[in-house]
Motif scaffolding. Structure first.
Motif, mmCIF file in Angstrom:
data_model
loop_
_atom_site.group_PDB
_atom_site.id
_atom_site.type_symbol
_atom_site.label_atom_id
_atom_site.label_comp_id
_atom_site.label_asym_id
_atom_site.label_seq_id
_atom_site.Cartn_x
_atom_site.Cartn_y
_atom_site.Cartn_z
ATOM 1 N N VAL A 1 1.000 -0.991 -0.087
ATOM 2 C CA VAL A 1 -0.254 0.318 0.039
ATOM 3 C C VAL A 1 1.031 0.830 -0.246
ATOM 4 C CG1 VAL A 1 -1.637 1.417 1.171
ATOM 5 C CG2 VAL A 1 -1.860 -1.034 0.979
ATOM 6 N N ILE A 2 1.185 1.381 0.683
ATOM 7 C CA ILE A 2 2.787 2.097 1.013
ATOM 8 C C ILE A 2 3.152 2.428 -0.446
ATOM 9 C CG2 ILE A 2 4.263 3.792 1.936
ATOM 10 C CD1 ILE A 2 2.280 3.487 4.410
ATOM 11 N N THR A 3 4.148 1.316 -0.750
ATOM 12 C CA THR A 3 4.886 1.460 -2.294
ATOM 13 C C THR A 3 4.266 2.236 -3.159
ATOM 14 O OG1 THR A 3 5.226 -0.870 -3.141
ATOM 15 C CG2 THR A 3 6.675 0.767 -1.574
ATOM 16 N N GLY A 4 2.949 1.527 -3.506
ATOM 17 C CA GLY A 4 1.422 0.945 -4.814
ATOM 18 C C GLY A 4 1.302 3.092 -4.077
ATOM 19 N N MET A 5 0.451 3.594 -3.683
ATOM 20 C CA MET A 5 0.385 5.051 -2.906
ATOM 21 C C MET A 5 1.440 5.781 -3.536
ATOM 22 S SD MET A 5 -1.841 5.106 0.538
ATOM 23 C CE MET A 5 -1.930 6.571 0.559
ATOM 24 N N ILE A 6 2.877 5.562 -3.306
ATOM 25 C CA ILE A 6 4.112 6.922 -3.135
ATOM 26 C C ILE A 6 3.692 6.775 -5.074
ATOM 27 C CG2 ILE A 6 5.964 7.040 -3.543
ATOM 28 C CD1 ILE A 6 6.179 6.304 -0.561
ATOM 29 N N ALA A 7 4.500 5.121 -5.482
ATOM 30 C CA ALA A 7 4.301 5.430 -7.060
ATOM 31 C C ALA A 7 3.581 5.879 -7.571
ATOM 32 C CB ALA A 7 4.663 3.442 -7.268
ATOM 33 N N GLY A 8 1.930 5.677 -7.535
ATOM 34 C CA GLY A 8 1.089 5.602 -8.206
ATOM 35 C C GLY A 8 0.399 7.459 -8.028
ATOM 36 N N TYR A 9 1.403 7.710 -6.842
ATOM 37 C CA TYR A 9 0.842 9.619 -6.582
ATOM 38 C C TYR A 9 2.036 10.332 -7.417
ATOM 39 C CZ TYR A 9 -0.399 14.331 -4.539
ATOM 40 O OH TYR A 9 -0.786 15.933 -4.742
ATOM 41 N N TYR A 10 3.262 10.287 -6.854
ATOM 42 C CA TYR A 10 4.316 10.725 -7.570
ATOM 43 C C TYR A 10 4.780 10.871 -9.003
ATOM 44 C CZ TYR A 10 4.407 12.788 -2.626
ATOM 45 O OH TYR A 10 4.840 12.564 -1.325
ATOM 46 N N ARG A 11 4.688 9.468 -9.784
ATOM 47 C CA ARG A 11 5.381 8.675 -11.034
ATOM 48 C C ARG A 11 6.455 9.394 -10.892
ATOM 49 N NH1 ARG A 11 0.324 10.998 -14.700
ATOM 50 N NH2 ARG A 11 0.805 13.243 -14.241
ATOM 51 N N TRP B 1 10.454 9.437 -12.081
ATOM 52 C CA TRP B 1 11.616 8.566 -11.623
ATOM 53 C C TRP B 1 11.460 7.397 -10.521
ATOM 54 C CZ3 TRP B 1 13.446 8.238 -6.962
ATOM 55 C CH2 TRP B 1 13.549 9.839 -6.644
ATOM 56 N N THR B 2 9.718 7.983 -9.166
ATOM 57 C CA THR B 2 9.571 7.092 -8.387
ATOM 58 C C THR B 2 8.962 5.833 -8.869
ATOM 59 O OG1 THR B 2 10.071 9.099 -7.103
ATOM 60 C CG2 THR B 2 8.907 7.403 -6.169
ATOM 61 N N THR C 1 9.004 4.548 -11.988
ATOM 62 C CA THR C 1 9.788 3.776 -12.632
ATOM 63 C C THR C 1 10.451 3.293 -12.195
ATOM 64 O OG1 THR C 1 9.810 5.607 -14.432
ATOM 65 C CG2 THR C 1 11.272 3.535 -14.910
ATOM 66 N N MET C 2 10.961 3.346 -10.723
ATOM 67 C CA MET C 2 12.071 2.577 -10.163
ATOM 68 C C MET C 2 11.655 1.617 -9.707
ATOM 69 S SD MET C 2 14.745 5.317 -8.683
ATOM 70 C CE MET C 2 15.950 4.283 -7.623
ATOM 71 N N LEU C 3 10.552 1.336 -8.548
ATOM 72 C CA LEU C 3 9.725 0.825 -8.185
ATOM 73 C C LEU C 3 8.917 0.118 -8.723
ATOM 74 C CD1 LEU C 3 8.184 3.438 -5.278
ATOM 75 C CD2 LEU C 3 9.834 1.254 -4.722
ATOM 76 N N SER C 4 8.319 0.691 -10.202
ATOM 77 C CA SER C 4 8.146 -0.684 -11.134
ATOM 78 C C SER C 4 9.174 -1.573 -12.008
ATOM 79 C CB SER C 4 6.563 0.289 -11.869
ATOM 80 O OG SER C 4 5.763 0.811 -11.512
ATOM 81 N N ARG C 5 10.041 -1.164 -11.853
ATOM 82 C CA ARG C 5 11.022 -2.057 -12.386
ATOM 83 C C ARG C 5 11.581 -2.839 -11.480
ATOM 84 N NH1 ARG C 5 10.019 0.499 -16.229
ATOM 85 N NH2 ARG C 5 7.406 -0.750 -15.176
ATOM 86 N N PHE C 6 11.434 -2.664 -9.962
ATOM 87 C CA PHE C 6 12.017 -2.966 -9.231
ATOM 88 C C PHE C 6 10.875 -4.656 -9.343
ATOM 89 C CE2 PHE C 6 12.017 -4.250 -4.231
ATOM 90 C CZ PHE C 6 13.380 -5.582 -4.479
ATOM 91 N N VAL C 7 9.250 -3.884 -8.932
ATOM 92 C CA VAL C 7 8.547 -5.734 -8.684
ATOM 93 C C VAL C 7 9.161 -6.233 -10.128
ATOM 94 C CG1 VAL C 7 6.245 -5.362 -9.166
ATOM 95 C CG2 VAL C 7 7.369 -4.085 -7.252
#
Length: 326
Positions: free
Chosen positions: A132-142, A144-145, A147-153
């Motif tokens: 939830v925390i990482t998904g909210m951060i990635a989805g809201y800030y979009r 490079w944040t 990109t980095m989280l999505s590639r790690f996943v």
């Protein structure tokens, strides 16, 4: 001609003709609407009742074992074996029979429920929190944040989950465990492995929800009033994620139960002499043709538990979905 006040919170699944005196539709809270939809799903209610009974049985396992009058889960009783030293089936003294060491299968199934629920609930809570925390951060800030989280996943999901879990569990089950002894062999290793590989699914679901919500009018209104991003995330967006979080958490719990059983079956999960449904199934593979009860009862417990959680999750999904037509 009098006009009736229409409650905008009624969903498509609610009866618009249920009027009170004066022709006014009674207002209902979101919880009332949720319960009204859920109680129509008898299968989900039965599944929920089974889950509640299972939780009580797991919590009260020592008391239940004493009431039944059988031995503890790790108590070996050679007298319970037959004259050839092989396990005996269900009887008045051991209602589920005994295993190869004379341990009561009923007690071990009950204590195995404790292990399965403990691992599943704790691992699910950790997975949901991280996702939830990482998904909210990635989805809201979009940017490079995201990109980095999505590639790690994507890298994590590129590995076969079970093989990755076996590798991590095997490595952490040796010596002092992982992270300098913070994750010790046994139950903590299983929880760590399941949480490590399963938060990615929650991440993707939450990220997609937040990507949609960040463009909604209520978020734009809060942003125009000068609300900081942290307030928008936790006061505006997060409350709207409660329903999907509850639904997907309920659906992930049975997956984690199966994951724990698989790891224990392969010998890298909960370690002996602790009872685990997966370990009991592994022990029964060599003698299941002559001692059917040794495999049947833990297998049936695993099957019914996973099925109940899945049916309950489906019922919650339909009840929390405002577009549900049931």
């Amino acid at each position: 001609m009098s006009t009736g006040a229409v409650d905008l919170r009624t969903g498509p699944g609610d009866d618009p003709t249920s009027l009170t005196g004066g022709g006014v539709i009674a207002a209902r809270s979101p919880f009332e609407l949720f319960w009204r939809r859920l109680k129509r799903d008898k299968v989900a209610l039965v599944a929920g009742a089974f889950v509640v009974l299972l939780v009580f049985a797991a919590v009260l396992a020592p008391l239940i074992v004493n009431l039944v009058g059988t031995t503890g889960p790790n108590d070996q009783n050679p007298n319970a074996l037959d004259s050839f030293g092989t396990p005996t089936g269900p009887s008045a003294d051991h209602i589920f029979g005994v295993d190869t060491l004379g341990r009561d299968v009923f007690a071990r199934v009950l204590y195995g429920a404790r292990v399965s629920l403990q691992v599943a609930i704790i691992a699910t809570a950790i997975s949901v929190f991280i996702g939830v925390i990482t998904g909210m951060i990635a989805g809201y800030y979009r940017s490079w944040t995201d990109t980095m989280l999505s590639r790690f996943v994507d890298v994590l999901l590129a590995f076969p989950i079970l093989l990755l879990g076996i590798g991590l569990a095997s490595a952490c089950s040796l010596g002092n465990g992982c992270a300098g002894g913070l994750i010790e062999p046994g139950l903590s290793v299983v929880i760590f492995v399941i949480a490590f590989v399963n938060w990615t699914y929650i991440y993707r679901i939450i990220r997609g929800q937040v990507l949609s919500m960040r463009e909604k009018e209520f978020v734009e209104a809060s942003r125009s009033l000068g609300a900081p991003n942290r307030r928008i995330l936790f006061r505006e967006i997060l409350p709207n994620l409660v329903a999907p979080i509850i639904v997907y958490s309920t659906l992930i719990i049975p997956q984690n139960i199966l994951f724990e059983a698989a790891l224990s079956f392969l010998g890298v999960g909960v370690q002996p002499p602790d009872a685990s449904w997966g370990a009991m199934l592994a022990d029964a593979t060599a003698i299941f043709d002559t001692s059917w009860w040794f495999m049947f009862f833990p297998g049936a417990a695993l099957l019914l538990t996973v099925l109940a959680f899945n049916l309950l999750g489906d019922g919650l999904h339909d009840a929390l979905n405002p577009r549900a037509g049931k």
